[in-house]
Design a protein around this motif. Structure first.
Motif, PDB file in Angstrom:
ATOM      1  N   SER A   1      63.165 -33.578 -26.348  1.00 43.41           N
ATOM      2  CA  SER A   1      62.051 -33.747 -25.412  1.00 43.41           C
ATOM      3  C   SER A   1      60.724 -34.072 -26.004  1.00 43.41           C
ATOM      4  N   VAL A   2      60.330 -35.326 -25.786  1.00 42.17           N
ATOM      5  CA  VAL A   2      59.198 -35.828 -26.271  1.00 42.17           C
ATOM      6  C   VAL A   2      57.698 -35.227 -25.781  1.00 42.17           C
ATOM      7  N   THR A   3      58.216 -34.569 -24.416  1.00 46.14           N
ATOM      8  CA  THR A   3      56.917 -34.175 -23.721  1.00 46.14           C
ATOM      9  C   THR A   3      56.779 -32.893 -24.103  1.00 46.14           C
ATOM     10  N   ASP A   4      57.809 -32.184 -24.484  1.00 47.61           N
ATOM     11  CA  ASP A   4      57.804 -30.740 -25.075  1.00 47.61           C
ATOM     12  C   ASP A   4      56.927 -30.917 -26.504  1.00 47.61           C
ATOM     13  N   PHE A   5      57.420 -31.690 -27.194  1.00 48.78           N
ATOM     14  CA  PHE A   5      57.055 -32.007 -28.507  1.00 48.78           C
ATOM     15  C   PHE A   5      55.194 -32.480 -28.647  1.00 48.78           C
ATOM     16  N   LEU A   6      54.823 -33.110 -27.627  1.00 50.26           N
ATOM     17  CA  LEU A   6      53.380 -33.590 -27.313  1.00 50.26           C
ATOM     18  C   LEU A   6      52.833 -32.291 -27.031  1.00 50.26           C
ATOM     19  N   ARG A   7      53.379 -31.485 -25.856  1.00 47.17           N
ATOM     20  CA  ARG A   7      52.821 -30.382 -25.418  1.00 47.17           C
ATOM     21  C   ARG A   7      52.414 -29.325 -26.412  1.00 47.17           C
TER      22      ARG A   7
ATOM     23  N   LEU B   1      60.621 -46.708 -24.429  1.00 44.76           N
ATOM     24  CA  LEU B   1      59.546 -45.820 -24.654  1.00 44.76           C
ATOM     25  C   LEU B   1      59.439 -44.788 -23.154  1.00 44.76           C
ATOM     26  N   GLY B   2      59.323 -45.651 -22.012  1.00 36.47           N
ATOM     27  CA  GLY B   2      59.130 -45.009 -20.794  1.00 36.47           C
ATOM     28  C   GLY B   2      60.226 -44.305 -20.292  1.00 36.47           C
ATOM     29  N   TYR B   3      61.580 -45.147 -20.666  1.00 36.99           N
ATOM     30  CA  TYR B   3      62.916 -44.251 -20.461  1.00 36.99           C
ATOM     31  C   TYR B   3      62.827 -42.892 -21.160  1.00 36.99           C
ATOM     32  N   VAL B   4      62.533 -42.814 -22.540  1.00 39.46           N
ATOM     33  CA  VAL B   4      62.596 -41.842 -23.266  1.00 39.46           C
ATOM     34  C   VAL B   4      61.596 -40.671 -22.642  1.00 39.46           C
ATOM     35  N   VAL B   5      60.363 -40.948 -22.327  1.00 39.43           N
ATOM     36  CA  VAL B   5      59.571 -40.075 -21.725  1.00 39.43           C
ATOM     37  C   VAL B   5      59.883 -39.574 -20.443  1.00 39.43           C
ATOM     38  N   LEU B   6      60.639 -40.454 -19.434  1.00 38.70           N
ATOM     39  CA  LEU B   6      60.956 -39.914 -18.337  1.00 38.70           C
ATOM     40  C   LEU B   6      62.149 -39.001 -18.398  1.00 38.70           C
ATOM     41  N   MET B   7      63.108 -39.195 -19.210  1.00 37.96           N
ATOM     42  CA  MET B   7      64.153 -38.446 -19.710  1.00 37.96           C
ATOM     43  C   MET B   7      63.822 -36.960 -20.162  1.00 37.96           C
ATOM     44  N   SER B   8      62.924 -36.986 -20.805  1.00 35.40           N
ATOM     45  CA  SER B   8      62.352 -35.729 -21.501  1.00 35.40           C
ATOM     46  C   SER B   8      61.881 -34.901 -20.460  1.00 35.40           C
ATOM     47  N   LEU B   9      61.572 -35.140 -19.414  1.00 30.60           N
ATOM     48  CA  LEU B   9      61.335 -34.535 -18.218  1.00 30.60           C
ATOM     49  C   LEU B   9      62.526 -33.565 -17.949  1.00 30.60           C
ATOM     50  N   ILE B  10      63.592 -34.256 -18.039  1.00 26.94           N
ATOM     51  CA  ILE B  10      64.834 -33.304 -17.767  1.00 26.94           C
ATOM     52  C   ILE B  10      65.177 -32.466 -18.603  1.00 26.94           C
TER      53      ILE B  10
ATOM     54  N   ILE C   1      67.990 -44.868 -30.639  1.00 30.88           N
ATOM     55  CA  ILE C   1      67.235 -44.094 -31.702  1.00 30.88           C
ATOM     56  C   ILE C   1      66.828 -42.699 -31.279  1.00 30.88           C
ATOM     57  N   TRP C   2      66.246 -42.370 -29.906  1.00 29.29           N
ATOM     58  CA  TRP C   2      66.127 -41.329 -29.730  1.00 29.29           C
ATOM     59  C   TRP C   2      67.271 -40.515 -29.422  1.00 29.29           C
ATOM     60  N   CYS C   3      68.362 -41.246 -28.952  1.00 28.46           N
ATOM     61  CA  CYS C   3      69.625 -40.440 -28.781  1.00 28.46           C
ATOM     62  C   CYS C   3      70.096 -39.829 -30.172  1.00 28.46           C
ATOM     63  N   PHE C   4      70.153 -40.696 -31.401  1.00 31.90           N
ATOM     64  CA  PHE C   4      70.507 -40.466 -32.493  1.00 31.90           C
ATOM     65  C   PHE C   4      69.601 -39.151 -33.331  1.00 31.90           C
ATOM     66  N   ALA C   5      68.442 -38.956 -32.761  1.00 31.41           N
ATOM     67  CA  ALA C   5      67.605 -38.111 -33.160  1.00 31.41           C
ATOM     68  C   ALA C   5      67.878 -36.615 -32.493  1.00 31.41           C
TER      69      ALA C   5
ATOM     70  N   ARG D   1      69.930 -32.878 -19.313  1.00 30.32           N
ATOM     71  CA  ARG D   1      69.420 -34.203 -19.988  1.00 30.32           C
ATOM     72  C   ARG D   1      70.700 -35.184 -20.428  1.00 30.32           C
ATOM     73  N   ARG D   2      71.296 -34.307 -21.442  1.00 31.38           N
ATOM     74  CA  ARG D   2      72.411 -35.053 -22.297  1.00 31.38           C
ATOM     75  C   ARG D   2      73.303 -35.443 -21.322  1.00 31.38           C
ATOM     76  N   ARG D   3      74.008 -34.813 -20.278  1.00 34.96           N
ATOM     77  CA  ARG D   3      74.783 -35.215 -19.189  1.00 34.96           C
ATOM     78  C   ARG D   3      74.340 -36.397 -18.656  1.00 34.96           C
ATOM     79  N   PHE D   4      72.958 -36.098 -17.896  1.00 36.02           N
ATOM     80  CA  PHE D   4      72.365 -37.504 -17.253  1.00 36.02           C
ATOM     81  C   PHE D   4      72.588 -38.624 -18.065  1.00 36.02           C
ATOM     82  N   ASN D   5      72.195 -38.556 -19.459  1.00 30.77           N
ATOM     83  CA  ASN D   5      72.285 -39.821 -20.011  1.00 30.77           C
ATOM     84  C   ASN D   5      73.659 -40.246 -20.510  1.00 30.77           C
ATOM     85  N   ALA D   6      74.753 -39.247 -20.338  1.00 35.30           N
ATOM     86  CA  ALA D   6      76.070 -39.770 -20.616  1.00 35.30           C
ATOM     87  C   ALA D   6      76.378 -40.542 -19.081  1.00 35.30           C
ATOM     88  N   VAL D   7      75.943 -40.107 -18.110  1.00 41.26           N
ATOM     89  CA  VAL D   7      76.181 -41.027 -16.880  1.00 41.26           C
ATOM     90  C   VAL D   7      75.687 -42.299 -17.007  1.00 41.26           C
ATOM     91  N   MET D   8      74.214 -42.345 -17.607  1.00 41.22           N
ATOM     92  CA  MET D   8      73.627 -43.697 -17.543  1.00 41.22           C
ATOM     93  C   MET D   8      74.404 -44.640 -18.384  1.00 41.22           C
TER      94      MET D   8
END
Length: 139
Positions: free
Chosen positions: A120-126, A11-20, A112-116, A25-32
């Protein structure tokens, strides 16, 4: 705690990635995913299969540059590889015997987050917090 902590890491990973911001964000996760594919390469204990898995994950990561679905598939492939290492190979963190087990729990949370769509969960929460604020009436 062996199950809750890895879920919190995911969950922390998802939140941090949401800041990109997208499309980065997608490209960075592909590198990950490419990096996750090589995580066991230098000492996983499964010989040539470590290189085969790294090559498979490189392909999945390449496809993930344009597809959240492939990134999610990559995290699930890594989950399976974590289970294999937990049972038969060396742990992902050499000095933590159950680290591959923890990774196998963390990775599906990210998948699960990727399949969704990797939204950005941070945008959603805002947006949710902003919609609950009382509106001032100008009179």
């Amino acid at each position: 705690m062996m199950i809750i902590a890895p879920i919190l890491v995911g969950l922390g990973y998802v939140v941090l990635m949401s800041l990109i911001h997208e499309p980065h964000r997608r490209r960075f996760n592909a590198v990950m995913i490419a990096g996750a594919g090589a995580a066991y390469a230098s000492g996983g204990g499964l010989g040539i299969w470590e290189l085969v898995f790294t090559a498979l994950m490189a392909y999945v990561a390449y496809r993930g540059l344009e597809s959240w679905t492939f990134i999610g598939i990559g995290w699930l492939l890594h989950t399976a590889w974590d289970v294999v290492h937990h049972l038969k190979g060396a742990p992902i963190i050499p000095f933590l015997d159950d680290s591959s087990f923890g990774c196998a729990i963390c990775d599906p949370v990210i998948a699960i987050w990727c399949f969704a769509g990797g939204r950005s969960v941070t945008d959603f929460l805002r947006a949710r917090v902003g919609s609950r604020r009382p509106r001032s009436s100008v009179g």
